[in-house]
Design an enzyme around this catalytic site. Structure first.
Site, short mmCIF file in Angstrom:
data_model
loop_
_atom_site.label_atom_id
_atom_site.label_comp_id
_atom_site.label_asym_id
_atom_site.label_seq_id
_atom_site.Cartn_x
_atom_site.Cartn_y
_atom_site.Cartn_z
N ARG A 50 25.10 38.40 -60.88
CA ARG A 50 24.63 37.13 -61.11
C ARG A 50 22.88 37.39 -60.96
O ARG A 50 22.46 37.07 -62.01
CB ARG A 50 24.87 36.39 -59.66
CG ARG A 50 24.33 34.95 -59.50
CD ARG A 50 23.00 34.82 -59.40
NE ARG A 50 22.42 35.18 -58.17
CZ ARG A 50 21.48 35.42 -57.61
NH1 ARG A 50 20.52 34.80 -58.49
NH2 ARG A 50 21.04 36.02 -56.48
N ASP A 51 22.32 37.96 -59.89
CA ASP A 51 20.80 38.29 -59.95
C ASP A 51 20.59 39.11 -61.21
O ASP A 51 19.53 38.82 -61.77
CB ASP A 51 20.36 38.64 -58.50
CG ASP A 51 19.02 38.85 -58.59
OD1 ASP A 51 18.43 39.39 -57.23
OD2 ASP A 51 18.18 38.15 -59.27
N HIS A 242 17.16 42.68 -49.46
CA HIS A 242 17.24 42.46 -50.88
C HIS A 242 16.05 42.92 -51.42
O HIS A 242 15.08 42.17 -51.77
CB HIS A 242 17.50 40.82 -51.14
CG HIS A 242 17.85 40.78 -52.72
ND1 HIS A 242 19.05 40.19 -53.11
CD2 HIS A 242 16.99 40.62 -53.88
CE1 HIS A 242 18.97 40.10 -54.68
NE2 HIS A 242 17.70 40.32 -54.81
N HIS A 244 13.38 44.42 -54.39
CA HIS A 244 13.26 44.80 -55.74
C HIS A 244 12.34 46.15 -55.81
O HIS A 244 11.73 46.46 -55.05
CB HIS A 244 12.55 43.83 -56.38
CG HIS A 244 13.34 42.53 -56.81
ND1 HIS A 244 13.25 41.60 -57.64
CD2 HIS A 244 14.68 42.21 -56.31
CE1 HIS A 244 14.11 40.89 -57.73
NE2 HIS A 244 15.06 41.25 -57.02
N CYS A 275 11.83 42.19 -63.69
CA CYS A 275 11.11 41.30 -62.68
C CYS A 275 10.52 40.32 -63.80
O CYS A 275 9.79 40.52 -64.60
CB CYS A 275 10.05 42.03 -61.98
SG CYS A 275 8.93 41.28 -60.84
N ASN A 284 15.67 44.31 -59.48
CA ASN A 284 16.54 44.80 -58.66
C ASN A 284 16.71 46.21 -58.51
O ASN A 284 16.68 47.07 -59.18
CB ASN A 284 18.09 44.38 -58.81
CG ASN A 284 18.08 42.70 -58.70
OD1 ASN A 284 17.87 42.24 -57.59
ND2 ASN A 284 18.46 42.07 -59.64
#
Lengths: 334, 347
Positions: A50-51, A242, A244, A275, A284
């Site tokens: 997803r992300d 979460h 990055h 990003c 990520n």
């Protein structure tokens, strides 16, 4: 040196040795001098499908997404964020949300949450078979306005509807807070603001709050400050990080979070997803690199690193791009 | 995370970002980003004490370039070192007095050492694997040298064609001569967290080699994760062992980022009291053991972390980024530094 250079071609074989090497170094040390012990187990929330994919330029066919998720399901991961029920107008990559949801092989013991930004998305998600959803808040007013065109408070009110519907349907909801360590518009974000939004989401009924360093600017310093503020309002057991890796800080930030009692970490296979705020930069943190670190610390994840790397190799081939995972780069020919 | 409407796409250009949000340039240039305002002690985070100051040993011009395929002209090496000299870095490893047969990149060692503009308060150590190298280094003006031991017998044999014991005899000669001439010597221990041939390396072996080098007279011992396989767990165990034999104040960590573990490994070392960190501008230098992989941790990323934790280094991050840009353009390659990539100025 000449002898050294002859080894260049042994990369892959040696890499396999080091996969074993990493898990063989089962150090139970707390890795701290006087601080608290590390968790024995960490739950990895895999957000690659997803992300990760959401931020990839190439539109990936539904079958590829399904195959990726199926490969991830075989790697031992227990939570795999499958897709997002947002309007395809905003996120074309997730237009095949229903097909993906219906197409994956759901492994018993694995949860497949999906994003549901509003009631409509929630209803569509449940109809497609979703049994867990996630909602997205922000710790920055400007980010909320630019991203979803409303204030933080207004967005939380929107989520209220989703929460009520989810409660009625018995569907657990995970809450995300973005920009917890910095905002591309506002710059620094006060830890108290993050705590406020996290508390609201938790009080509304989210079982877990994932705190996102959306632009990867955080460091162990700011991570600690933020977690101190948030853990005063939400139990640590309900928190996730979460991170990055845009500034290379993700693993260091995750390590301090673990030292503060966090035991849920979001990551993305192959470090999928750039990003959007810094062209060419990474996004990520890569699941492979997280798992390598956790296993080296003697922390259980239930994940088979080789199978995970197989999934990473697959999606990178499909996207025709190199992996962002250093572990994968070191051990594979990709 | 979340939706990314097209309205946000204007942020994709760094130049545009800086124009719209001037705080971002300040953020990158500030010595301290996200400074910790701890409740109690000045240097405490999560119950740990961190050093107030960390000395960065910049190894880009030597360790970094040594592992780059392209032979870099002498003029470029000199310019790189001169740029680094202006950033506030206290130690810059300038070159290596090894035989050019083995390390062609360092064939111009004498020209480099003689050509650089030595900034006051900056030290320029050079590698000297043996007496010949040491004498050449001193003749070229070296005022500090380094010797390279290993915690792995096999690595030592394959790398310098002798056992650890034999190499120690060689180093003793160099160290004794250096002592006579009041030239400080730094000792490196490679394969501290793993060996490409032997695999796992016992922490006690690392401690033994470190102790020998220290007792012979090395003022500082840099413990190198040569193939980057270490993790915070193995770093902790290794340092625990070494710290029983060598004072922590004499220890440095030299982490490779081949498996992405360098920063958490450095963080662990800091938590244990180590306050000297080796790194390479732009993360120069691949790993010869894993083709296509990264090697040295990049100075920019280390600085970003340290400054974000409120730890002083005396180094200006923006100027290091510029030096990184320069050498990457000269090498026609992208930076390995994530901070450098996020800035988006390099190729």
């Amino acid at each position: 040196m000449a002898a050294v250079m002859r080894l260049v071609n042994r990369g892959s074989a040696m890499g396999q040795q080091y996969l074993a090497f990493s898990s063989a170094a089962k150090v139970r040390a707390a890795c701290v001098r006087d601080g608290p012990a590390l968790p024995e187990k960490v739950k990895i929330v895999e957000v690659g499908p997803r992300d990760g994919l959401q931020n990839e330029k190439t539109i990936v066919p539904a079958e590829t997404k399904i195959h990726l998720i199926d490969l991830l399901s075989e790697s031992g991961l227990t939570v795999i964020e499958a897709t997002s029920f947002v309007s395809p107008k905003w996120v074309p990559q997730m237009a095949d949300q229903v097909e993906v949801m219906k197409g994956i092989c759901r492994k018993p013991g694995v949860s497949y949450p999906v994003l549901a930004p509003n009631l409509k998305g929630f209803q569509a998600a449940v109809k497609a078979g979703a049994s867990e959803v996630a909602i997205f808040g922000a710790a920055s007013e400007l980010f909320s306005k630019k991203n979803i065109n409303c204030s933080v408070d207004e967005s939380l009110q929107r989520f209220d509807e989703v929460m009520r519907a989810a409660k009625e349907a018995g569907v657990p909801v995970r809450g995300y807070v973005s920009c917890v360590l910095g905002c591309p518009y506002e710059g620094k974000v006060a830890p108290e603001k993050v705590a406020h939004v996290a508390k609201r989401l938790y009080s509304m009924g989210c079982y877990e709050i994932s705190l996102g360093d959306t632009i990867g600017v955080g460091t162990p310093g700011s991570m600690t400050q933020m977690l101190e503020a948030v853990s005063r309002e939400v139990p640590v057991s309900a928190l996730a990080v979460h991170c990055h890796d845009t500034y290379g800080q993700a693993l260091a930030n995750i390590l301090v979070a673990l030292q503060m009692g966090i035991s849920v970490v979001d990551s993305s296979v192959a470090g999928l997803g750039g990003c959007p705020y810094a062209q060419g930069a990474s996004g990520n943190v890569a699941t492979e690199d997280v798992v390598y670190m956790l296993h080296g610390l003697g922390i259980q994840t239930g994940v088979d690193l080789s199978k995970l790397m197989t999934a990473g190799a697959f999606i990178c081939r499909s996207l025709n791009r190199k992996t962002n995972s250093k572990v994968a780069q070191a051990t594979c020919k990709l | 995370m979340g939706n990314v409407p097209t309205t946000v796409k204007h942020c994709l250009s760094y130049e545009q970002l800086i124009q719209d949000y001037p705080w971002l340039r300040r953020w990158l240039q500030e010595e301290k980003v996200g400074v910790v305002q701890p409740a109690s002690d000045d240097s405490t985070i999560t119950g740990h004490e961190y050093p107030e100051f960390v000395k960065i040993v910049e190894v880009g011009p030597r360790d970094g370039l040594q592992n780059e395929k392209e032979i870099v002209p002498t003029g470029v090496k000199i310019q790189l070192i001169d740029m680094l000299s202006r950033t506030g870095l206290p130690v810059i490893e300038a070159t290596s007095f090894v035989s050019s047969k083995w390390v062609p990149q360092m064939a111009d060692h004498t020209d480099v050492l003689r050509g650089i503009q030595r900034a006051p308060h900056v030290r320029y150590p050079v590698l000297t694997p043996n007496m010949q190298g040491f004498q050449d280094a001193v003749a070229a003006g070296a005022t500090e040298v380094a010797v390279f031991g290993s915690a792995s017998e096999t690595f030592n044999k394959k790398n310098i064609n002798c056992s650890i014991d034999e190499s120690m005899v060689r180093f003793e000669e160099v160290i004794n001569t250096a002592k006579e001439q009041q030239i400080p010597v730094r000792g490196y221990v490679s394969c501290a967290l793993g060996c490409p041939y032997e695999g796992h390396i016992e922490p006690s072996k690392v401690a033994e080699v470190a102790k020998r080098l220290f007792e012979m007279g090395c003022c500082e011992i840099s413990l190198g994760d040569t193939i980057g396989v270490g993790n915070p767990g193995s770093m902790f165990k290794m340092l625990q062992s070494v710290m029983k034999e060598v004072p922590t104040s004499a220890l440095a960590v030299h982490c490779h980022d081949t498996y992405g573990q360098a920063l958490p490994n450095i963080l662990t070392a800091l938590q244990m009291g180590v306050c000297v960190v080796d790194s390479a501008v732009a993360g120069l230098g691949g790993c010869p053991y894993a083709q296509g992989s990264s090697g040295n941790v990049s100075t920019e990323d280390v600085l970003y972390m340290l400054h974000g934790m409120g730890i002083e280094t005396g180094v200006n991050l923006a100027e290091v980024i510029e030096a990184g840009d320069f050498i990457c353009n000269a090498l026609c390659r992208k930076t390995n530094s994530k901070v450098g990539q996020a800035r988006g100025r390099t190729l």
